[in-house]
Design a protein around this motif. Sequence first.
Motif, PDB file in Angstrom:
ATOM      1  N   GLY A   1       3.134  -3.421  16.516  1.00 33.32           N
ATOM      2  CA  GLY A   1       4.064  -3.184  15.437  1.00 33.32           C
ATOM      3  C   GLY A   1       3.371  -3.248  14.086  1.00 33.32           C
ATOM      4  N   GLU A   2       4.092  -2.928  13.099  1.00 38.72           N
ATOM      5  CA  GLU A   2       3.601  -2.923  11.718  1.00 38.72           C
ATOM      6  C   GLU A   2       3.596  -4.346  11.168  1.00 38.72           C
ATOM      7  OE1 GLU A   2       2.088  -1.821   8.182  1.00 38.72           O
ATOM      8  OE2 GLU A   2       2.264  -0.473   9.885  1.00 38.72           O
ATOM      9  N   CYS A   3       2.407  -4.895  10.958  1.00 39.10           N
ATOM     10  CA  CYS A   3       2.288  -6.306  10.546  1.00 39.10           C
ATOM     11  C   CYS A   3       2.931  -6.584   9.196  1.00 39.10           C
ATOM     12  CB  CYS A   3       0.830  -6.739  10.539  1.00 39.10           C
ATOM     13  SG  CYS A   3      -0.193  -5.907   9.316  1.00 39.10           S
ATOM     14  N   THR A   4       2.992  -5.591   8.310  1.00 42.87           N
ATOM     15  CA  THR A   4       3.560  -5.823   6.981  1.00 42.87           C
ATOM     16  C   THR A   4       5.065  -6.026   7.024  1.00 42.87           C
ATOM     17  OG1 THR A   4       3.769  -3.451   6.545  1.00 42.87           O
ATOM     18  CG2 THR A   4       1.722  -4.521   5.845  1.00 42.87           C
ATOM     19  N   LEU A   5       5.689  -5.774   8.175  1.00 36.09           N
ATOM     20  CA  LEU A   5       7.132  -5.996   8.324  1.00 36.09           C
ATOM     21  C   LEU A   5       7.474  -7.431   8.733  1.00 36.09           C
ATOM     22  CD1 LEU A   5       8.213  -2.699  10.116  1.00 36.09           C
ATOM     23  CD2 LEU A   5       8.552  -3.338   7.723  1.00 36.09           C
ATOM     24  N   LEU A  32       4.563   0.384   2.829  1.00 37.00           N
ATOM     25  CA  LEU A  32       3.830  -0.178   1.705  1.00 37.00           C
ATOM     26  C   LEU A  32       4.743  -0.267   0.484  1.00 37.00           C
ATOM     27  CD1 LEU A  32       0.958  -1.190   1.267  1.00 37.00           C
ATOM     28  CD2 LEU A  32       0.383   1.049   0.374  1.00 37.00           C
ATOM     29  N   LYS A  33       5.203  -1.459   0.188  1.00 31.33           N
ATOM     30  CA  LYS A  33       6.114  -1.725  -0.937  1.00 31.33           C
ATOM     31  C   LYS A  33       5.381  -2.579  -1.964  1.00 31.33           C
ATOM     32  CE  LYS A  33       9.663   0.017   1.295  1.00 31.33           C
ATOM     33  NZ  LYS A  33       9.657   1.421   1.357  1.00 31.33           N
ATOM     34  N   PRO A  34       5.900  -2.672  -3.188  1.00 33.97           N
ATOM     35  CA  PRO A  34       5.220  -3.458  -4.221  1.00 33.97           C
ATOM     36  C   PRO A  34       4.893  -4.896  -3.807  1.00 33.97           C
ATOM     37  CG  PRO A  34       6.881  -2.097  -5.240  1.00 33.97           C
ATOM     38  CD  PRO A  34       7.047  -1.952  -3.730  1.00 33.97           C
ATOM     39  N   HIS A  35       5.794  -5.565  -3.098  1.00 34.64           N
ATOM     40  CA  HIS A  35       5.501  -6.953  -2.707  1.00 34.64           C
ATOM     41  C   HIS A  35       4.354  -7.019  -1.696  1.00 34.64           C
ATOM     42  CE1 HIS A  35       8.066  -6.041   0.782  1.00 34.64           C
ATOM     43  NE2 HIS A  35       7.513  -7.082   1.363  1.00 34.64           N
ATOM     44  N   VAL A  36       4.211  -6.013  -0.846  1.00 34.12           N
ATOM     45  CA  VAL A  36       3.098  -5.978   0.109  1.00 34.12           C
ATOM     46  C   VAL A  36       1.793  -5.701  -0.638  1.00 34.12           C
ATOM     47  CG1 VAL A  36       2.120  -4.782   2.108  1.00 34.12           C
ATOM     48  CG2 VAL A  36       4.569  -5.289   2.037  1.00 34.12           C
ATOM     49  N   ILE A  37       1.832  -4.811  -1.595  1.00 34.68           N
ATOM     50  CA  ILE A  37       0.648  -4.534  -2.418  1.00 34.68           C
ATOM     51  C   ILE A  37       0.200  -5.802  -3.129  1.00 34.68           C
ATOM     52  CG2 ILE A  37      -0.231  -3.242  -4.409  1.00 34.68           C
ATOM     53  CD1 ILE A  37       1.647  -0.945  -3.488  1.00 34.68           C
ATOM     54  N   ASP A  38       1.162  -6.569  -3.653  1.00 30.16           N
ATOM     55  CA  ASP A  38       0.828  -7.833  -4.313  1.00 30.16           C
ATOM     56  C   ASP A  38       0.134  -8.794  -3.350  1.00 30.16           C
ATOM     57  OD1 ASP A  38       1.903  -6.966  -6.714  1.00 30.16           O
ATOM     58  OD2 ASP A  38       3.810  -8.021  -6.431  1.00 30.16           O
ATOM     59  N   ILE A  39       0.649  -8.891  -2.136  1.00 29.95           N
ATOM     60  CA  ILE A  39       0.038  -9.764  -1.128  1.00 29.95           C
ATOM     61  C   ILE A  39      -1.399  -9.332  -0.853  1.00 29.95           C
ATOM     62  CG2 ILE A  39       0.090 -10.422   1.323  1.00 29.95           C
ATOM     63  CD1 ILE A  39       3.211 -10.197   1.086  1.00 29.95           C
ATOM     64  N   LEU A  40      -1.598  -8.038  -0.684  1.00 32.60           N
ATOM     65  CA  LEU A  40      -2.928  -7.514  -0.370  1.00 32.60           C
ATOM     66  C   LEU A  40      -3.912  -7.733  -1.516  1.00 32.60           C
ATOM     67  CD1 LEU A  40      -1.915  -4.160   1.366  1.00 32.60           C
ATOM     68  CD2 LEU A  40      -2.521  -6.327   2.466  1.00 32.60           C
ATOM     69  N   THR A  41      -3.483  -7.488  -2.739  1.00 36.88           N
ATOM     70  CA  THR A  41      -4.392  -7.604  -3.874  1.00 36.88           C
ATOM     71  C   THR A  41      -4.630  -9.047  -4.301  1.00 36.88           C
ATOM     72  OG1 THR A  41      -2.574  -7.204  -5.418  1.00 36.88           O
ATOM     73  CG2 THR A  41      -3.892  -5.297  -4.772  1.00 36.88           C
ATOM     74  N   TYR A  70       5.506  10.844   7.907  1.00 38.08           N
ATOM     75  CA  TYR A  70       4.396  11.545   7.270  1.00 38.08           C
ATOM     76  C   TYR A  70       4.538  11.509   5.752  1.00 38.08           C
ATOM     77  CZ  TYR A  70       1.061  15.176   6.017  1.00 38.08           C
ATOM     78  OH  TYR A  70       0.004  15.865   5.449  1.00 38.08           O
ATOM     79  N   GLN A  71       5.726  11.841   5.255  1.00 40.57           N
ATOM     80  CA  GLN A  71       5.919  11.868   3.808  1.00 40.57           C
ATOM     81  C   GLN A  71       5.800  10.476   3.211  1.00 40.57           C
ATOM     82  OE1 GLN A  71       5.981  14.819   2.097  1.00 40.57           O
ATOM     83  NE2 GLN A  71       5.535  13.394   0.457  1.00 40.57           N
ATOM     84  N   ARG A  72       6.308   9.455   3.905  1.00 36.76           N
ATOM     85  CA  ARG A  72       6.149   8.078   3.409  1.00 36.76           C
ATOM     86  C   ARG A  72       4.677   7.702   3.316  1.00 36.76           C
ATOM     87  NH1 ARG A  72      10.597   4.256   6.383  1.00 36.76           N
ATOM     88  NH2 ARG A  72      12.417   5.444   5.755  1.00 36.76           N
ATOM     89  N   MET A  73       3.903   8.081   4.332  1.00 37.15           N
ATOM     90  CA  MET A  73       2.477   7.784   4.327  1.00 37.15           C
ATOM     91  C   MET A  73       1.803   8.472   3.125  1.00 37.15           C
ATOM     92  SD  MET A  73      -0.448   8.884   7.060  1.00 37.15           S
ATOM     93  CE  MET A  73      -0.199  10.603   6.639  1.00 37.15           C
ATOM     94  N   ILE A  74       2.108   9.740   2.920  1.00 38.27           N
ATOM     95  CA  ILE A  74       1.520  10.499   1.806  1.00 38.27           C
ATOM     96  C   ILE A  74       1.924   9.888   0.476  1.00 38.27           C
ATOM     97  CG2 ILE A  74       1.541  12.735   0.626  1.00 38.27           C
ATOM     98  CD1 ILE A  74      -0.144  12.655   3.217  1.00 38.27           C
ATOM     99  N   ASP A  75       3.194   9.526   0.332  1.00 35.28           N
ATOM    100  CA  ASP A  75       3.681   8.949  -0.917  1.00 35.28           C
ATOM    101  C   ASP A  75       3.023   7.613  -1.233  1.00 35.28           C
ATOM    102  OD1 ASP A  75       5.327  11.149  -1.213  1.00 35.28           O
ATOM    103  OD2 ASP A  75       7.149  10.100  -0.568  1.00 35.28           O
ATOM    104  N   ASN A  76       2.723   6.861  -0.200  1.00 33.17           N
ATOM    105  CA  ASN A  76       2.108   5.537  -0.420  1.00 33.17           C
ATOM    106  C   ASN A  76       0.630   5.669  -0.619  1.00 33.17           C
ATOM    107  OD1 ASN A  76       4.386   3.968  -0.330  1.00 33.17           O
ATOM    108  ND2 ASN A  76       4.389   3.898   1.877  1.00 33.17           N
TER     109      ASN A  76
END
Length: 76
Positions: A1-5, A32-41, A70-76
Motif C-alpha cells: 500500500g501507499e505508505c504516505t496514507l 502527495l499533499k502539502p503535509h506529506v511534503i512537509d514530513i519529507l522535507t 496518472y493525472q494525479r501523479m503528473i500534477d504532483n
Amino acid sequence: GECTLMPNFGHVVSEARRNHMDVTILTNLTTLKPHVIDILTNNAISEIRVSIYGNSAEKYKEFTKFAAGYQRMIDN
C-alpha cells in the motif's frame, strides 16, 4: 500500500530519523499533499523512489484500474 496514507506516517518517519536511521520512501505520488511534503522535507529522507505505472493515462489505468491516478501523479 501507499505508505504516505498511514495515519502515523509522520511519527514513524520522524522517530526513524531521530534514531539515526536512513529512510527510503516508495510512493506512486498520487497522494502527495502539502503535509506529506512537509514530513519529507523536514526529516532528511535519504531516498524517494517513485513507481510509475504507465506513460499515458490509458496505460496507467490499464495497469492500476485507477482512472485518475496518472493525472494525479503528473500534477504532483
